[in-house]
Scaffold this motif. Structure first.
Motif, PDB file in Angstrom:
ATOM      1  N   VAL A   1       0.830  -1.202   0.000  1.00  0.00           N
ATOM      2  CA  VAL A   1       0.000   0.000   0.000  1.00  0.00           C
ATOM      3  C   VAL A   1       0.866   1.253   0.000  1.00  0.00           C
ATOM      4  O   VAL A   1       0.597   2.220  -0.732  1.00  0.00           O
TER       5      VAL A   1
ATOM      6  N   TYR B   1      -6.915 -11.747   7.120  1.00  0.00           N
ATOM      7  CA  TYR B   1      -7.690 -11.038   6.104  1.00  0.00           C
ATOM      8  C   TYR B   1      -8.174  -9.694   6.645  1.00  0.00           C
ATOM      9  O   TYR B   1      -8.132  -8.676   5.955  1.00  0.00           O
TER      10      TYR B   1
ATOM     11  N   CYS C   1      -7.467  -5.875   5.213  1.00  0.00           N
ATOM     12  CA  CYS C   1      -8.507  -4.874   4.930  1.00  0.00           C
ATOM     13  C   CYS C   1      -8.203  -3.569   5.644  1.00  0.00           C
ATOM     14  O   CYS C   1      -8.407  -2.478   5.083  1.00  0.00           O
TER      15      CYS C   1
ATOM     16  N   GLU D   1      -5.259  -2.329   6.466  1.00  0.00           N
ATOM     17  CA  GLU D   1      -4.160  -1.640   5.802  1.00  0.00           C
ATOM     18  C   GLU D   1      -4.601  -1.044   4.469  1.00  0.00           C
ATOM     19  O   GLU D   1      -4.179   0.060   4.099  1.00  0.00           O
ATOM     20  N   LEU D   2      -5.427  -1.758   3.730  1.00  0.00           N
ATOM     21  CA  LEU D   2      -5.930  -1.240   2.449  1.00  0.00           C
ATOM     22  C   LEU D   2      -6.767   0.012   2.656  1.00  0.00           C
ATOM     23  O   LEU D   2      -6.612   1.009   1.944  1.00  0.00           O
ATOM     24  N   GLU D   3      -7.644  -0.025   3.645  1.00  0.00           N
ATOM     25  CA  GLU D   3      -8.538   1.113   3.842  1.00  0.00           C
ATOM     26  C   GLU D   3      -7.836   2.277   4.523  1.00  0.00           C
ATOM     27  O   GLU D   3      -8.303   3.419   4.430  1.00  0.00           O
TER      28      GLU D   3
ATOM     29  N   SER E   1     -10.792   3.803   1.169  1.00  0.00           N
ATOM     30  CA  SER E   1     -11.902   2.851   1.241  1.00  0.00           C
ATOM     31  C   SER E   1     -12.220   2.246  -0.116  1.00  0.00           C
ATOM     32  O   SER E   1     -12.642   1.077  -0.202  1.00  0.00           O
TER      33      SER E   1
ATOM     34  N   ARG F   1      -9.872  -0.685  -0.743  1.00  0.00           N
ATOM     35  CA  ARG F   1     -10.308  -1.867   0.016  1.00  0.00           C
ATOM     36  C   ARG F   1     -11.583  -2.455  -0.576  1.00  0.00           C
ATOM     37  O   ARG F   1     -11.755  -3.681  -0.641  1.00  0.00           O
ATOM     38  N   SER F   2     -12.489  -1.613  -1.080  1.00  0.00           N
ATOM     39  CA  SER F   2     -13.736  -2.097  -1.653  1.00  0.00           C
ATOM     40  C   SER F   2     -13.493  -3.001  -2.858  1.00  0.00           C
ATOM     41  O   SER F   2     -14.152  -4.037  -3.012  1.00  0.00           O
TER      42      SER F   2
ATOM     43  N   SER G   1     -12.407  -6.296  -1.482  1.00  0.00           N
ATOM     44  CA  SER G   1     -13.503  -6.972  -0.779  1.00  0.00           C
ATOM     45  C   SER G   1     -14.513  -7.568  -1.753  1.00  0.00           C
ATOM     46  O   SER G   1     -14.962  -8.701  -1.580  1.00  0.00           O
TER      47      SER G   1
ATOM     48  N   GLY H   1     -15.059  -7.801   6.622  1.00  0.00           N
ATOM     49  CA  GLY H   1     -13.910  -7.027   6.160  1.00  0.00           C
ATOM     50  C   GLY H   1     -14.052  -5.548   6.451  1.00  0.00           C
ATOM     51  O   GLY H   1     -13.065  -4.857   6.753  1.00  0.00           O
TER      52      GLY H   1
ATOM     53  N   GLY I   1     -11.735  -2.777   8.022  1.00  0.00           N
ATOM     54  CA  GLY I   1     -11.333  -1.732   7.096  1.00  0.00           C
ATOM     55  C   GLY I   1     -11.613  -0.337   7.609  1.00  0.00           C
ATOM     56  O   GLY I   1     -10.768   0.567   7.482  1.00  0.00           O
TER      57      GLY I   1
END
Length: 383
Positions: free
Chosen positions: A25, A74, A78, A80-82, A86, A89-90, A93, A244, A248
């Protein structure tokens, strides 16, 4: 900001997976995401392939090229991605917890072999068509229809607010026939299937969102999810995605708080850093407290998921609390930055705008309140 040493609650493997996602990321998303958001367009195909290269897609599933990671791992991914965005992460997801999970859980062996390895690697992108223009919180009333025509099925109707739809190679579509609700695996190049990107969004702008039109889409019976019958099937997929989100949303909140804390320490007013004023410290303390509580809730749900004992009602508790607190944290952090809080040079208002969508999708706060209320009282307030 780890006041309670929550990091110590994780295994070495969980921390290693988290760190791999965080590095990805930091290198591939953070330097560019503000521009994607401003332009209203992200390189979804490129990102999906990059995420697939480190095993992020469908990572909590087993077999067919999936990583088979734990639910907690998992969840950390989520988060770390968000923490970056967002919308990013979406896309992960929807790929893993909705489209891939639906095929993995309800599909035939042929469908699994045909789609899951390519989706796990990021070579194929999936979307999940449940929400409709007139049926969001009430999917049981969906208007999309499936009818038999000899050995084939014909789908007609439309879906709205579908993440990944404009770039998807395959769509999991839920439709009603005289016997109830069924799921179908629909290649997006099938005649009669079209996806139009929804523009002019003020939220999730670094995510591809579309409207799907099904104009007498003809499919062989092999496209039907053999185990995907009844409303419980798509709702079980939503439970995966909602889990998730529980993690997130904390990522977005953590990023806002981190930025606000750094800003408060360096920003001087009245001859001293604003972090030294009691009102600012009260804000920071309250936000850190809610972030830690939300993390403990997410971790508890993750441990239950790994033990096979997590329930949909518990996920509703998690989404209701953590998204609500995350958006409150984002708004409060904006006040610490003052006018700078609305600038695109800082991520706070972008997170706040994105969280407005997270607050609504995968079940609005009101829906989750009613799920919890029904669990408490034994009485349904839905109808």
């Amino acid at each position: 900001m780890d006041l309670l040493d929550l990091d110590s609650l994780h295994s070495d493997e969980e921390r290693q997976i988290r760190d791999v996602v965080r590095r990805m990321v930091d290198e591939r998303v953070r330097p560019f995401v503000a521009g994607w958001y401003e332009d209203g367009e992200a390189p979804v195909r490129e990102l999906i392939k990059q995420f697939g290269s480190i095993g992020l897609l469908g990572m909590h599933l087993t077999g067919y090229g999936c990583a088979g990671a734990s639910a907690v791992a998992y969840g950390l991914a989520c988060l770390e991605l968000e923490a970056a965005d967002s919308g990013v992460r979406s896309m992960v997801s929807v790929q893993g917890s909705l489209a891939m999970y639906a095929i993995w859980r309800y599909g035939s062996e042929e469908q699994k072999r045909a789609w899951l390895p390519a989706m796990a690697s990021g070579e194929a992108i999936g979307c999940f068509g449940l929400t409709e223009p007139d049926h969001g919180s009430d999917p049981a009333s969906m208007a999309t229809r499936a009818r038999r025509d000899g050995d084939d099925w014909i789908l007609s109707g439309g879906k709205m607010w579908i993440t990944n739809a404009p770039v998807a190679d395959v769509a999991v579509i839920w439709a009603r026939d005289p016997e109830g609700i069924r799921g179908f695996v629909v290649p997006t190049d099938t005649p009669g299937f079209t996806a139009r990107e929804i523009r002019h969004k003020m939220s999730l702008r670094a995510s591809a969102t579309g409207e799907i039109v099904l104009d007498d889409v003809r499919l062989p019976d092999s496209a039907r999810l053999p185990e995907g019958r009844g409303l419980r099937a798509p709702l079980s997929c939503l439970t995966q995605a909602r889990y998730g989100i529980v993690w997130g949303a904390l990522g977005a909140a953590r990023d806002c708080l981190s930025v606000a804390l750094d800003y408060a320490v360096s920003r001087e007013q009245f001859g001293r850093p604003i972090a030294g004023f009691q009102l600012t410290q009260a804000k920071l303390a309250d936000m850190a407290l809610e972030l830690q509580k939300g993390y403990l809730l997410a971790l508890h749900l993750g441990r239950r998921a790994d033990a096979g004992s997590m329930t949909p009602e518990q996920v509703s508790v998690g989404k209701l609390n953590n998204v609500r607190e995350a958006i409150a944290i984002a708004r409060q952090c904006r006040t610490i930055l003052g006018a700078n809080g609305i600038s695109g040079e800082y991520p706070i208002l972008r997170h706040a705008n994105n969280l407005e969508s997270v607050l609504t999708y995968e079940g609005t706060s009101e829906i989750h309140q009613l799920v919890v209320g029904q669990k408490l009282t034994g009485l349904s307030a839905f109808s």
